[in-house]
Design a protein around this motif. Structure first.
Motif, PDB file in Angstrom:
ATOM      1  N   UNK A   1       6.604  46.207  35.170  1.00  0.00           N
ATOM      2  CA  UNK A   1       7.244  44.984  34.682  1.00  0.00           C
ATOM      3  C   UNK A   1       6.296  43.792  34.844  1.00  0.00           C
ATOM      4  N   UNK A   2       6.045  43.102  33.752  1.00  0.00           N
ATOM      5  CA  UNK A   2       5.231  41.887  33.771  1.00  0.00           C
ATOM      6  C   UNK A   2       6.173  40.699  33.924  1.00  0.00           C
ATOM      7  N   UNK A   3       6.111  40.073  35.084  1.00  0.00           N
ATOM      8  CA  UNK A   3       7.076  39.014  35.407  1.00  0.00           C
ATOM      9  C   UNK A   3       6.901  37.810  34.494  1.00  0.00           C
ATOM     10  N   UNK A   4       8.010  37.306  33.941  1.00  0.00           N
ATOM     11  CA  UNK A   4       7.954  36.019  33.248  1.00  0.00           C
ATOM     12  C   UNK A   4       7.849  34.891  34.259  1.00  0.00           C
ATOM     13  N   UNK A   5       7.564  33.699  33.782  1.00  0.00           N
ATOM     14  CA  UNK A   5       7.442  32.562  34.697  1.00  0.00           C
ATOM     15  C   UNK A   5       8.740  32.308  35.448  1.00  0.00           C
TER      16      UNK A   5
END
Length: 744
Positions: free
Chosen positions: A312-316
């Motif tokens: 999972x690529x974390x959003x801001x």
């Protein structure tokens, strides 16, 4: 359970059935950004240029115009309505100019779709109106553009087809497709374009598909994340999908391109009722060719399978609701996937939070399991849309009889568990002495929800597992609670967790499925079923109840009386011809409907005295302020997961008291049977064989005067129809937790 018509249910259960397969192949760049649609002058208030993007190929704007055959006074077309400019209909792009003599337009008509983020294009398609009275573009040109320059131009003349594919080219970084029409197939018509597809969009059926297999699977406990898979193979003799063919479409094949799969049952009226099995995607080069590329095979996964192993690529900003998390997860597949989620409306806004540190390097699959466990939902790919889905479990499904199965079901013991521990909170399992334990560490689960999560896990341990092999029914879904009717008055139920739908030699058969019937029911270890009206006192220390209210089942309808079958069986002298059956039996009565069922958790006070109304003469069971009338009817019955008992079925022979089952319909009466017999008499006495081919009262072989004498013989009188069976009384089923669990 996918809703189905009565005709579908009859067709899919028939001894001789016809099942059909269909795959909608969408080889379009999954990251494509749709742009503007521009065109020559359009018919105001009618044209819907934006619909060139919606993958809808049938035009249904049934308005009347002065074009030939669009002003038919049979209700096919309606006068142009006053709200035409805002009406929601499927019109596609409709030009303003009319074709003249020979179908020629006074000025070329054109339409263009613009897009971005497409790396390579090797095929496209143009769809015109599919209505014969509208005609199609006869002469037109297709241009594939990049930054305003046409890098591929193809001119088509004498076309008669509504859908025209264009292949055999290659354009890198295209950004528009322009279609210019100079001649229409019919005079006095407007240009109508339904779709412009920047890629391959085709429908494959059993003619093109040589292999077809779909597997659905899921885990309502959220401990694991199984996902759906599909394998299809299609005819590739023209080498369109051969990587060695320069003018094919192989280079356009990318991961994340979707294929919609369908199975359908042929109905008696000749139509097919389709059931969508889901959208399946290529993942990690999920294609292969063999046998000298005569076939092309895809191994596909559903949207859960696409996500399961991705980091999972974390959003801001992290999401804070269940729906927000699902949208963030789907968005990991690309911007176009963000909206491909489906969340139960009552659960969509439930708060779900975690810190960045706790989810660092977590996979999308682990996050999906965690947020669903924290909200009392479970993850799957929705069959009807293909979307990433989170919803609570339900308690209904299809009915399975031995007619649906190849062999008798196999039943075996389900796994037991010694204990379940959720974020440090431990509860006793279904078998404390066994060696199996479950431990969960879920960063999305608040401390106050640990007990609820443990209950949900425990409910799937203990009890039985059923393994079935049947003919397959595409209306069934994982998560369904199916009722297996093994006898008229007895049924076994379990939750479907896996199913396979396989076409073998053109036949849907040998379809395996797995079911779980756990008995570790949510710690509600105390149970009572109230069969009569009265009062019930809440035990000491109990603050909450799980209640199931079952209403009275309906009576079955009476069968109609039998009638005479309206046929004759004539004695010709001494010879009786066989009588042909010609109806006359009465119609059996309709089965009685099962009672309404309401189930839910209610808050109470220890020692509270609750009024209950149920039993004989009570149609809606009530407990305190709650009533079965506020629930609903379940076509195949409502399953009590704790016991596996099924309530409120329809048309049950000998329903047990308290079940709320509907009574069986009464049998129709039998037909009556009669015939006419007679003899030919001559004046000088009876003669045999009597009747001849000459006609009534005449025997051409004899000239002596005579006459025909006949009589009616009744073999069997018609019988009366039988009354329907009585529906069963309802009941109130109450579960509660031991006080010591609450105190902990």
């Amino acid at each position: 359970m996918i809703k189905s018509s009565d005709a579908y249910r009859e067709a899919v259960e028939a001894n001789g059935r016809r099942m059909y397969v269909k795959a909608v192949v969408d080889i379009v760049d999954p990251d494509m950004e749709k742009g503007a649609v521009t065109a020559a002058e359009q018919e105001p208030g009618i044209s819907r240029a934006a619909q060139l993007w919606d993958k809808e190929f049938h035009l249904s704007a049934d308005y009347a115009s002065l074009e030939p055959n669009r002003w038919i006074l049979d209700g096919t077309y309606i006068p142009r309505p006053a709200d035409a400019a805002t009406r929601d209909w499927q019109a596609g792009l409709v030009g303003a100019a009319l074709s003249g003599e020979g179908g020629l337009f006074p000025e070329p008509q054109w339409a263009q779709v613009s897009f971005a983020n497409v790396s390579i294009l090797q095929a496209c398609a143009v769809a015109f109106s599919d209505r014969p009275e509208d005609g199609v573009a006869a002469d037109f040109t297709v241009e594939v553009l990049s930054e305003g320059v046409a890098y591929h131009t193809e001119t088509v003349t004498g076309n008669t087809k509504a859908l025209v594919p264009v292949i055999g080219f290659r354009v890198n970084n295209p950004d528009a497709i322009r279609v210019t029409v100079t001649r229409w197939s019919l005079p006095g018509r407007r240009m109508r374009v339904a779709e412009i597809v920047p890629g391959v969009y085709e429908i494959w059926t059993g003619r093109e598909l040589s292999e077809f297999a779909v597997k659905h699977q899921g885990d309502p406990t959220c401990l694991t994340l199984p996902y759906g898979t599909a394998g299809i193979a299609m005819d590739n003799q023209n080498r369109r999908f051969d990587p060695r063919t320069k003018d094919g479409v192989f280079l356009m094949i990318e991961d994340r391109q979707g294929i919609d799969l369908y199975l359908g049952a042929g109905l008696p009226d000749g139509t097919v009722e389709w059931k969508r099995l889901g959208t399946f995607y290529q993942a990690n080069g999920g294609w292969k060719t063999g046998d000298n590329s005569v076939t092309m095979k895809w191994d596909l996964v559903d949207i859960v399978g696409l996500l399961s192993s991705r980091i999972f690529k974390r959003p801001e900003t992290l999401p804070t609701t269940l729906k927000g998390w699902l949208e963030a997860l789907a968005g990991q597949l690309g911007k176009n996937f963000t909206g491909r989620v489906r969340v139960d409306p009552e659960y969509a806004d439930l708060p779900v939070t975690a810190t960045a540190a706790t989810i660092d390097r977590m996979t999308c699959g682990d996050i999906l399991r965690g947020v669903c466990m924290a909200t009392g939902t479970w993850p799957r790919a929705d069959a009807s849309t293909g979307y990433l889905t989170a919803e609570p479990l339900w308690n209904e499904g299809n009915r399975l009889t031995l007619r649906n199965l190849n062999k008798y079901p196999t039943m075996k013991a389900n796994d037991d568990v010694a204990s379940v521990t959720v974020n440090g909170y431990a509860i006793e399992g279904t078998a404390p002495s066994c060696g199996n334990t479950v431990e969960v560490d879920n960063p999305f689960l608040p401390d106050g929800e640990r007990l609820e999560a443990a209950r949900a896990l425990l409910s799937f341990y203990g009890g039985d597992r059923l393994e079935l092999v049947g003919r397959g029914d595409p209306s069934s879904e994982i998560g369904d609670v199916d009722t297996v009717w093994l006898a008229e008055g007895n049924a076994t139920t379990a939750r479907r967790v896996r199913q396979e739908l396989t076409i073998s030699n053109g036949v849907l058969k040998n379809c395996a499925s797995s079911f779980v019937r756990g008995n570790g029911m949510s710690l509600y270890t105390s149970r009572v079923q109230l069969l009569e009206s009265g009062t019930w006192t809440v035990p000491a220390g109990v603050w909450q109840l799980w209640v199931i209210l079952v209403g009275h089942g309906g009576d079955g309808g009476s069968g109609t009386d039998g009638t005479w079958n309206n046929d004759t069986n004539v004695w010709l002298g001494e010879f009786e011809f066989e009588q042909a059956y010609n109806g006359g039996n009465g119609v059996s009565g309709s089965p009685g409907a099962g009672g309404s069922v309401w189930a839910g958790v209610i808050d109470v006070n220890p020692g509270q005295v609750i009024q209950v109304r149920t039993g004989e003469g009570v149609w809606n069971t009530t407990l305190w302020n709650y009533s079965s009338a506020d629930g609903k009817r379940y076509p195949n019955g409502y399953t009590d997961i704790a016991t596996g008992d099924v309530y409120a079925r329809s048309g049950v022979g000998g329903p047990r008291p308290g079940s709320g089952d509907g009574g069986p319909g009464g049998r129709g009466g039998f037909s009556g049977s009669w015939y006419i017999r007679g003899h030919w008499y001559y004046d000088n006495g009876i003669q045999y064989p009597g009747w001849s081919e000459g006609g009534w009262g005449v025997d051409p072989s004899r000239r002596d005067p005579g006459h025909w004498v006949h009589e009616t013989v009744i073999e069997r009188e018609p019988t009366d129809g039988k009354p329907g069976g009585a529906g069963a009384t309802g009941s109130a089923i109450i579960y509660w937790e031991p006080p010591e669990v609450i105190n902990e």
